[in-house]
Design a protein around this motif. Structure first.
Motif, mmCIF file in Angstrom:
data_model
loop_
_atom_site.group_PDB
_atom_site.id
_atom_site.type_symbol
_atom_site.label_atom_id
_atom_site.label_comp_id
_atom_site.label_asym_id
_atom_site.label_seq_id
_atom_site.Cartn_x
_atom_site.Cartn_y
_atom_site.Cartn_z
ATOM 1 N N GLN A 236 0.808 -1.213 0.000
ATOM 2 C CA GLN A 236 0.000 0.000 0.000
ATOM 3 C C GLN A 236 0.846 1.269 0.000
ATOM 4 O OE1 GLN A 236 -2.479 -0.549 3.440
ATOM 5 N NE2 GLN A 236 -3.897 -1.936 2.394
ATOM 6 N N ARG A 237 2.082 1.178 0.498
ATOM 7 C CA ARG A 237 2.909 2.379 0.658
ATOM 8 C C ARG A 237 3.970 2.554 -0.427
ATOM 9 N NH1 ARG A 237 2.001 0.503 5.938
ATOM 10 N NH2 ARG A 237 0.959 2.073 7.238
ATOM 11 N N LEU A 238 4.362 1.475 -1.069
ATOM 12 C CA LEU A 238 5.502 1.526 -1.984
ATOM 13 C C LEU A 238 5.073 1.554 -3.439
ATOM 14 C CD1 LEU A 238 7.918 -1.111 -0.375
ATOM 15 C CD2 LEU A 238 8.032 1.376 -0.173
ATOM 16 N N PRO A 239 5.843 2.227 -4.289
ATOM 17 C CA PRO A 239 5.608 2.109 -5.731
ATOM 18 C C PRO A 239 5.910 0.692 -6.192
ATOM 19 C CG PRO A 239 7.638 3.326 -5.293
ATOM 20 C CD PRO A 239 6.956 3.139 -3.970
ATOM 21 N N THR A 240 5.295 0.289 -7.285
ATOM 22 C CA THR A 240 5.403 -1.097 -7.752
ATOM 23 C C THR A 240 6.843 -1.520 -7.986
ATOM 24 O OG1 THR A 240 3.228 -0.923 -8.790
ATOM 25 C CG2 THR A 240 4.643 -2.717 -9.519
ATOM 26 N N HIS A 241 7.651 -0.631 -8.574
ATOM 27 C CA HIS A 241 9.020 -1.023 -8.892
ATOM 28 C C HIS A 241 9.838 -1.320 -7.639
ATOM 29 C CE1 HIS A 241 9.788 3.277 -8.017
ATOM 30 N NE2 HIS A 241 11.025 2.894 -7.779
ATOM 31 N N LEU A 242 9.575 -0.592 -6.551
ATOM 32 C CA LEU A 242 10.314 -0.823 -5.312
ATOM 33 C C LEU A 242 9.834 -2.101 -4.629
ATOM 34 C CD1 LEU A 242 12.530 0.220 -3.544
ATOM 35 C CD2 LEU A 242 10.912 1.772 -2.433
ATOM 36 N N THR A 243 8.536 -2.354 -4.684
ATOM 37 C CA THR A 243 8.004 -3.615 -4.157
ATOM 38 C C THR A 243 8.633 -4.803 -4.883
ATOM 39 O OG1 THR A 243 5.885 -2.561 -3.650
ATOM 40 C CG2 THR A 243 5.908 -4.961 -3.754
ATOM 41 N N GLY A 244 8.712 -4.705 -6.216
ATOM 42 C CA GLY A 244 9.316 -5.776 -7.002
ATOM 43 C C GLY A 244 10.778 -5.984 -6.690
ATOM 44 N N ALA A 245 11.510 -4.885 -6.525
ATOM 45 C CA ALA A 245 12.943 -4.989 -6.234
ATOM 46 C C ALA A 245 13.186 -5.642 -4.878
ATOM 47 C CB ALA A 245 13.585 -3.604 -6.279
ATOM 48 N N LEU A 246 12.439 -5.221 -3.869
ATOM 49 C CA LEU A 246 12.640 -5.754 -2.523
ATOM 50 C C LEU A 246 12.187 -7.214 -2.405
ATOM 51 C CD1 LEU A 246 11.526 -2.656 -0.407
ATOM 52 C CD2 LEU A 246 13.839 -3.561 -0.619
ATOM 53 N N SER A 247 11.313 -7.654 -3.312
ATOM 54 C CA SER A 247 10.836 -9.044 -3.245
ATOM 55 C C SER A 247 11.974 -10.046 -3.466
ATOM 56 C CB SER A 247 9.735 -9.277 -4.283
ATOM 57 O OG SER A 247 10.249 -9.221 -5.604
ATOM 58 N N PHE A 248 13.082 -9.600 -4.057
ATOM 59 C CA PHE A 248 14.196 -10.511 -4.312
ATOM 60 C C PHE A 248 15.049 -10.761 -3.071
ATOM 61 C CE2 PHE A 248 12.889 -9.180 -8.465
ATOM 62 C CZ PHE A 248 12.847 -10.390 -9.136
ATOM 63 N N LEU A 249 14.707 -10.100 -1.978
ATOM 64 C CA LEU A 249 15.342 -10.443 -0.706
ATOM 65 C C LEU A 249 14.918 -11.844 -0.249
ATOM 66 C CD1 LEU A 249 14.963 -7.085 1.254
ATOM 67 C CD2 LEU A 249 17.082 -8.061 0.357
ATOM 68 N N TYR A 250 13.723 -12.271 -0.662
ATOM 69 C CA TYR A 250 13.196 -13.584 -0.254
ATOM 70 C C TYR A 250 14.088 -14.730 -0.725
ATOM 71 C CZ TYR A 250 10.087 -17.681 -0.626
ATOM 72 O OH TYR A 250 9.550 -18.941 -0.597
ATOM 73 N N PRO A 251 14.355 -14.886 -2.032
ATOM 74 C CA PRO A 251 15.218 -16.006 -2.433
ATOM 75 C C PRO A 251 16.646 -15.872 -1.931
ATOM 76 C CG PRO A 251 14.713 -14.590 -4.314
ATOM 77 C CD PRO A 251 13.810 -14.166 -3.202
ATOM 78 N N ILE A 252 17.143 -14.647 -1.831
ATOM 79 C CA ILE A 252 18.507 -14.455 -1.323
ATOM 80 C C ILE A 252 18.598 -14.920 0.125
ATOM 81 C CG2 ILE A 252 20.242 -12.721 -0.718
ATOM 82 C CD1 ILE A 252 19.260 -11.131 -3.184
ATOM 83 N N ALA A 253 17.599 -14.537 0.932
ATOM 84 C CA ALA A 253 17.578 -14.956 2.339
ATOM 85 C C ALA A 253 17.457 -16.471 2.445
ATOM 86 C CB ALA A 253 16.418 -14.279 3.066
ATOM 87 N N ALA A 254 16.623 -17.076 1.604
ATOM 88 C CA ALA A 254 16.438 -18.529 1.644
ATOM 89 C C ALA A 254 17.735 -19.261 1.289
ATOM 90 C CB ALA A 254 15.321 -18.936 0.678
ATOM 91 N N ILE A 255 18.453 -18.755 0.300
ATOM 92 C CA ILE A 255 19.722 -19.377 -0.098
ATOM 93 C C ILE A 255 20.738 -19.286 1.035
ATOM 94 C CG2 ILE A 255 21.705 -19.121 -1.647
ATOM 95 C CD1 ILE A 255 19.653 -18.308 -3.840
ATOM 96 N N LEU A 256 20.795 -18.127 1.708
ATOM 97 C CA LEU A 256 21.737 -17.954 2.821
ATOM 98 C C LEU A 256 21.380 -18.856 3.990
ATOM 99 C CD1 LEU A 256 22.227 -14.055 2.830
ATOM 100 C CD2 LEU A 256 23.900 -15.802 2.155
ATOM 101 N N VAL A 257 20.087 -18.950 4.310
ATOM 102 C CA VAL A 257 19.635 -19.818 5.405
ATOM 103 C C VAL A 257 19.980 -21.274 5.095
ATOM 104 C CG1 VAL A 257 17.584 -20.765 6.551
ATOM 105 C CG2 VAL A 257 17.821 -18.294 6.260
ATOM 106 N N ASP A 258 19.740 -21.687 3.857
ATOM 107 C CA ASP A 258 20.024 -23.065 3.452
ATOM 108 C C ASP A 258 21.518 -23.365 3.581
ATOM 109 O OD1 ASP A 258 19.187 -25.557 2.570
ATOM 110 O OD2 ASP A 258 19.434 -25.059 0.460
ATOM 111 N N ARG A 259 22.326 -22.397 3.214
ATOM 112 C CA ARG A 259 23.782 -22.594 3.281
ATOM 113 C C ARG A 259 24.268 -22.633 4.731
ATOM 114 N NH1 ARG A 259 28.297 -24.937 2.320
ATOM 115 N NH2 ARG A 259 30.131 -23.621 2.048
ATOM 116 N N LEU A 260 23.819 -21.686 5.549
ATOM 117 C CA LEU A 260 24.302 -21.576 6.930
ATOM 118 C C LEU A 260 23.731 -22.675 7.828
ATOM 119 C CD1 LEU A 260 24.069 -17.689 7.373
ATOM 120 C CD2 LEU A 260 26.140 -19.052 7.029
ATOM 121 N N ALA A 261 22.461 -23.008 7.644
ATOM 122 C CA ALA A 261 21.811 -23.962 8.547
ATOM 123 C C ALA A 261 22.052 -25.416 8.152
ATOM 124 C CB ALA A 261 20.308 -23.680 8.592
#
Length: 300
Positions: A236-261
């Motif tokens: 509701q607060r962000l422009p679409t392009h910023l929402t889309g850009a930040l959504s890529f934190l999800y796979p990056i975080a998952a890859i890091l968790v998989d590697r570390l854990a």
């Protein structure tokens, strides 16, 4: 940067980081996938019921029979999405499954063309083909690293693709529900999941220790209830392009968790394929257009 942008960025970042850790909770619960999803729906429903009640969304007249039916359809799709995604972790690792799962924008592209009459442009087709190239690289890769196994690797990829497809169906349903309070849609979805999975859940042998219950409650309350609140607040607060850009934190975080854990490291071909898919998805979400595909008037 305005206050809304700052708050929306913080909410979206938190939502994506929370989403990126769910694989760890699913694996560590030690429960059958159907059981994890049932308890996620139950605790998520209780959380969202409180949220919807606080926001005044439980009063009569908000939903028509049609919107309720579409929300239930979206709930069936989102629950099938969770079942397939969680099941894929044990076959293709969290990293690979999450990356493949990020082909969902392309599934939605095709569904939008079929059911909403949306046009597939040359640029969108380019990103779709590029994502397919990345997918093929991952399919051809050999699993490796601590604890990896090639058994069922292809099945895990197919499950992740299936999860992406059902997520796209849920997103399509959300498009048809434009104007309906999103927290109420989420409540209907998880309530639908409870009814779907109750017959498959073994209530005679519930989790025996507090640690497992804490994990399941976290998945329901934090990864479902809280994450929905953060995500919808950000949208509701962000422009679409910023929402889309930040959504890529999800796979990056998952890859890091998989590697570390779990010590699961992506192999070179998997890294290449994952990078190609994420770049293609970013191009789709952010509206990038390769120079040679732009109209001449825009290039001059």
């Amino acid at each position: 940067m305005s206050g809304d942008i700052k708050r929306g960025t913080a909410e979206m970042t938190a939502a994506m980081l929370i989403s990126g850790t769910i694989g760890w909770f699913v694996v560590m619960s030690g429960q059958p996938v159907s059981g994890v999803v049932f308890w996620r729906c139950l605790f998520g429903a209780l959380t969202l019921l409180v949220i919807c009640g606080t926001l005044g969304l439980l009063r009569p007249g908000i939903l028509t029979l049609r919107t309720f039916g579409i929300a239930v359809f979206g709930g069936i799709a989102i629950v099938l999405n969770w079942l397939l995604l969680f099941a894929s972790y044990s076959h293709a690792t969290i990293s690979v499954a999450t990356t493949v799962y990020n082909t969902q924008p392309f599934m939605l592209l095709v569904l939008g063309a079929l059911f909403l009459g949306e046009k597939i442009t040359a640029t969108k087709l380019f990103w779709l083909v590029l994502a397919f190239v990345g997918m093929m690289a991952i399919v051809q890769a050999k699993p490796g690293g601590s604890g990896d196994t090639s058994d069922g690797y292809g099945l895990g990829i197919l499950m992740a693709l299936g999860a992406a497809f059902f997520y796209a169906l849920a997103a399509l349903a959300a498009k048809w529900l434009k104007g309906t309070p999103p927290h109420l849609i989420a409540l209907i979805q998880v309530a639908t999941g409870m009814l779907m999975l109750a017959p498959m859940t073994d209530f005679s042998h519930p989790p025996a220790d507090l640690g497992t219950w804490a994990i399941l409650m976290t998945v329901g309350i934090v990864h479902t209830g809280l994450m929905y609140v953060l995500l919808y607040g950000a949208i509701q607060r962000l422009p679409t392009h910023l929402t889309g850009a930040l959504s890529f934190l999800y796979p990056i975080a998952a890859i890091l968790v998989d590697r570390l854990a779990f010590g699961h490291a992506l192999q070179p071909l998997q890294i290449a394929g994952a990078a190609i898919i994420l770049i293609a998805a970013a191009g789709m979400n952010l509206g990038w257009s390769p120079r040679w595909l732009r109209p001449r008037a825009l290039q001059s």
